[in-house]
Design a protein around this motif. Structure first.
Motif, mmCIF file in Angstrom:
data_model
loop_
_atom_site.group_PDB
_atom_site.id
_atom_site.type_symbol
_atom_site.label_atom_id
_atom_site.label_comp_id
_atom_site.label_asym_id
_atom_site.label_seq_id
_atom_site.Cartn_x
_atom_site.Cartn_y
_atom_site.Cartn_z
ATOM 1 N N HIS A 71 0.841 -1.199 0.000
ATOM 2 C CA HIS A 71 0.000 0.000 0.000
ATOM 3 C C HIS A 71 0.878 1.251 0.000
ATOM 4 C CE1 HIS A 71 -3.994 1.843 0.796
ATOM 5 N NE2 HIS A 71 -3.300 2.755 1.465
ATOM 6 N N ARG A 72 1.948 1.225 0.806
ATOM 7 C CA ARG A 72 2.856 2.379 0.852
ATOM 8 C C ARG A 72 3.540 2.590 -0.503
ATOM 9 N NH1 ARG A 72 4.189 3.940 6.169
ATOM 10 N NH2 ARG A 72 3.665 2.397 7.761
ATOM 11 N N LEU A 73 4.041 1.510 -1.076
ATOM 12 C CA LEU A 73 4.742 1.617 -2.353
ATOM 13 C C LEU A 73 3.827 2.143 -3.442
ATOM 14 C CD1 LEU A 73 7.054 1.146 -4.329
ATOM 15 C CD2 LEU A 73 6.369 -1.267 -4.450
ATOM 16 N N ALA A 74 2.621 1.596 -3.520
ATOM 17 C CA ALA A 74 1.689 2.031 -4.567
ATOM 18 C C ALA A 74 1.378 3.516 -4.440
ATOM 19 C CB ALA A 74 0.404 1.208 -4.494
ATOM 20 N N ARG A 75 1.141 3.974 -3.230
ATOM 21 C CA ARG A 75 0.864 5.402 -3.022
ATOM 22 C C ARG A 75 2.059 6.253 -3.446
ATOM 23 N NH1 ARG A 75 -0.640 5.511 2.335
ATOM 24 N NH2 ARG A 75 1.546 5.763 2.914
ATOM 25 N N SER A 76 3.265 5.811 -3.087
ATOM 26 C CA SER A 76 4.468 6.568 -3.467
ATOM 27 C C SER A 76 4.649 6.607 -4.977
ATOM 28 C CB SER A 76 5.703 5.940 -2.811
ATOM 29 O OG SER A 76 5.667 6.088 -1.411
ATOM 30 N N LEU A 77 4.371 5.496 -5.659
ATOM 31 C CA LEU A 77 4.515 5.462 -7.113
ATOM 32 C C LEU A 77 3.519 6.399 -7.790
ATOM 33 C CD1 LEU A 77 5.067 1.632 -7.599
ATOM 34 C CD2 LEU A 77 6.740 3.416 -8.089
ATOM 35 N N PHE A 78 2.296 6.451 -7.273
ATOM 36 C CA PHE A 78 1.316 7.383 -7.848
ATOM 37 C C PHE A 78 1.723 8.826 -7.588
ATOM 38 C CE2 PHE A 78 -1.452 3.830 -8.637
ATOM 39 C CZ PHE A 78 -2.296 4.279 -9.646
ATOM 40 N N LEU A 79 2.188 9.147 -6.378
ATOM 41 C CA LEU A 79 2.647 10.501 -6.103
ATOM 42 C C LEU A 79 3.824 10.873 -6.992
ATOM 43 C CD1 LEU A 79 2.422 10.599 -2.204
ATOM 44 C CD2 LEU A 79 1.212 12.118 -3.783
ATOM 45 N N TYR A 80 4.722 9.927 -7.190
ATOM 46 C CA TYR A 80 5.882 10.142 -8.056
ATOM 47 C C TYR A 80 5.427 10.456 -9.472
ATOM 48 C CZ TYR A 80 10.541 9.044 -10.030
ATOM 49 O OH TYR A 80 11.749 9.094 -10.668
ATOM 50 N N GLY A 81 4.458 9.701 -9.976
ATOM 51 C CA GLY A 81 3.950 9.945 -11.321
ATOM 52 C C GLY A 81 3.216 11.268 -11.440
ATOM 53 N N LEU A 82 2.438 11.613 -10.435
ATOM 54 C CA LEU A 82 1.699 12.883 -10.458
ATOM 55 C C LEU A 82 2.654 14.070 -10.416
ATOM 56 C CD1 LEU A 82 -1.128 11.904 -7.977
ATOM 57 C CD2 LEU A 82 -1.517 12.620 -10.345
ATOM 58 N N CYS A 83 3.633 14.008 -9.520
ATOM 59 C CA CYS A 83 4.540 15.142 -9.356
ATOM 60 C C CYS A 83 5.537 15.264 -10.502
ATOM 61 C CB CYS A 83 5.275 15.032 -8.019
ATOM 62 S SG CYS A 83 4.192 15.237 -6.588
ATOM 63 N N ASN A 84 5.753 14.188 -11.246
ATOM 64 C CA ASN A 84 6.603 14.248 -12.443
ATOM 65 C C ASN A 84 5.807 14.564 -13.702
ATOM 66 O OD1 ASN A 84 9.505 13.641 -11.855
ATOM 67 N ND2 ASN A 84 8.577 11.906 -10.811
ATOM 68 N N GLY A 85 4.507 14.734 -13.559
ATOM 69 C CA GLY A 85 3.682 15.149 -14.686
ATOM 70 C C GLY A 85 3.292 14.056 -15.645
ATOM 71 N N VAL A 86 3.484 12.772 -15.269
ATOM 72 C CA VAL A 86 3.181 11.697 -16.215
ATOM 73 C C VAL A 86 1.828 11.035 -15.951
ATOM 74 C CG1 VAL A 86 5.607 11.237 -16.684
ATOM 75 C CG2 VAL A 86 4.447 9.976 -14.853
ATOM 76 N N ILE A 87 1.177 11.399 -14.860
ATOM 77 C CA ILE A 87 -0.175 10.908 -14.591
ATOM 78 C C ILE A 87 -1.130 12.090 -14.569
ATOM 79 C CG2 ILE A 87 -1.711 9.754 -12.939
ATOM 80 C CD1 ILE A 87 0.610 8.108 -11.969
ATOM 81 N N GLY A 88 -2.138 12.005 -15.400
ATOM 82 C CA GLY A 88 -3.170 13.026 -15.462
ATOM 83 C C GLY A 88 -4.543 12.387 -15.394
#
Length: 370
Positions: A71-88
């Motif tokens: 759960h922690r890893l998945a949340r971090s990966l989504f935050l990483y993608g959002l803050c790097n601009g690759v998830i919209g």
């Protein structure tokens, strides 16, 4: 003689379109709110009758909403993608996983309202597929298990989406300096204990992200805790730590940890010690933990317990006082048809009885006989 070229006039292209920024802000708020609700999972003190000098603590990551440490890893990966601009708001999110990571990523994808696809081998059990689909994910099956990484990237590219790639991005997606990570949570919860700085923190490695986060954190905070990674049979991590970086021919049989190849997120230099744990010992230890404490957990937790008991017995024998912290990685009910099933264990040829005495000796008498 040619005349000098006249430079083209600069074109004011304006600002990057910001239509999606409000959605990104809201998505990050939702993920940070989840972290606030769930990061401080319970830290359970376990009494070891044979080790009076050693206190054992288990951080129960199975209490996360998706039931596991991932759960922690998945949340971090989504935050990483959002803050790097690759998830919209219209991004298809893809992962190569048939286990707990996919379950947790499907959960967060549904929370944010984006599609999620888990790429996995066609031999994946219906029970695992059902867990991912229950969280709103879609499962994409491939016949060749070694092709899941390339296929995940292909699926993401075809959809104009993003491949989260947990095995490459786990160590970089988590802020190892703190900011609600598992290491910071452990040390905050240990602060009022008799031995607040653990002598050992014992974890397995799947992506390598957890051991990397904890290993970096203790160095950054100038703490004396040592990190011990317990590794199952057929895993490439222990041989790589010993200097052999070759891929293994067989995959790990302990779900959630061990890899047939050295993953980019595993950082050997922040690991102080590694212990190889037989698969039978991992399964025996998960059952032993339930019998002695009532804690029902999966086989990777068993690997942790086997390693933690060995270290506790070593500390007891040397007269060293202190504490050991390890993890309950996921819930045991996920394995009722496999590792918890006597019939399944027998069919796989696992002889658990040979390790029952080793576990009991360490727990009851503080003696390691393994």
């Amino acid at each position: 003689m040619s005349s000098p070229t006249t430079p083209a006039p600069l074109v004011d292209t304006g600002l990057r379109p910001t239509d999606d920024r409000a959605w990104v802000r809201e998505a990050i708020r939702k993920l940070r709110a989840d972290a606030t609700r769930t990061s401080d999972t319970h830290l359970i003190k376990v009494h070891l009758p044979g080790c009076d000098r050693v206190d054992l603590y288990l951080k129960d990551e199975s209490t996360h909403p998706t039931g596991s440490l991932k759960h922690r890893l998945a949340r971090s990966l989504f935050l990483y993608g959002l803050c790097n601009g690759v998830i919209g708001p219209r991004t298809t999110v893809v992962e190569a996983s048939s286990g707990s990571t996919a379950v947790s990523e499907a959960h967060f994808a549904r929370m944010l309202g984006v599609p999620f696809v888990a790429v996995m081998a066609s031999t994946t059990s219906p029970a695992k597929i059902a867990l991912i689909e229950r969280e709103g994910g879609r499962c994409h099956l491939v016949d060749d298990p070694t092709a899941v990484y390339a296929e995940a990237r292909r699926v993401a590219d075809a959809a104009g989406g993003v491949y989260l790639d947990q095995f490459s991005n786990a160590e970089r997606a988590t802020d190892w300096r703190g900011n609600n990570n598992i290491a910071e949570s452990i040390f905050e919860q240990m602060s009022m204990e008799e031995h607040p700085v653990p002598a050992w923190i014992v974890v397995g490695a799947g992506t390598g992200g957890t051991s990397a986060t904890i290993g970096r954190f203790v160095r950054y905070q100038a703490l004396d805790s040592r990190v011990c990674v317990v590794d199952p049979e057929h895993s490439a991590f222990l041989p790589a730590w010993q200097g052999d970086g070759e891929a293994r021919l067989e995959p790990s049989r302990i779900e959630g940890i061990g890899r047939a190849r050295l993953e980019p997120s595993f950082l050997p230099l922040v690991v102080d010690r590694m212990l190889g744990v037989p698969d039978c010992a991992s399964i025996a230890a998960m059952r032993f933990l339930r019998e002695r404490t009532g804690i029902s957990a999966g086989p990777s937790t068993g690997t942790n317990i086997y390693g933690a008991l060995r270290l506790a017995a070593e500390m007891e024998a040397s007269g060293e006082r202190g504490s050991i912290v390890s993890l309950v990685c996921d819930r045991g009910d996920r394995y009722d048809e496999t590792y918890n099933s006597d019939e399944w264990v027998a069919a796989k040829g696992h002889d658990l009885a040979r390790y029952a005495g080793v576990l009991a000796s360490a727990w009851d008498d503080g003696l390691w006989t393994g």
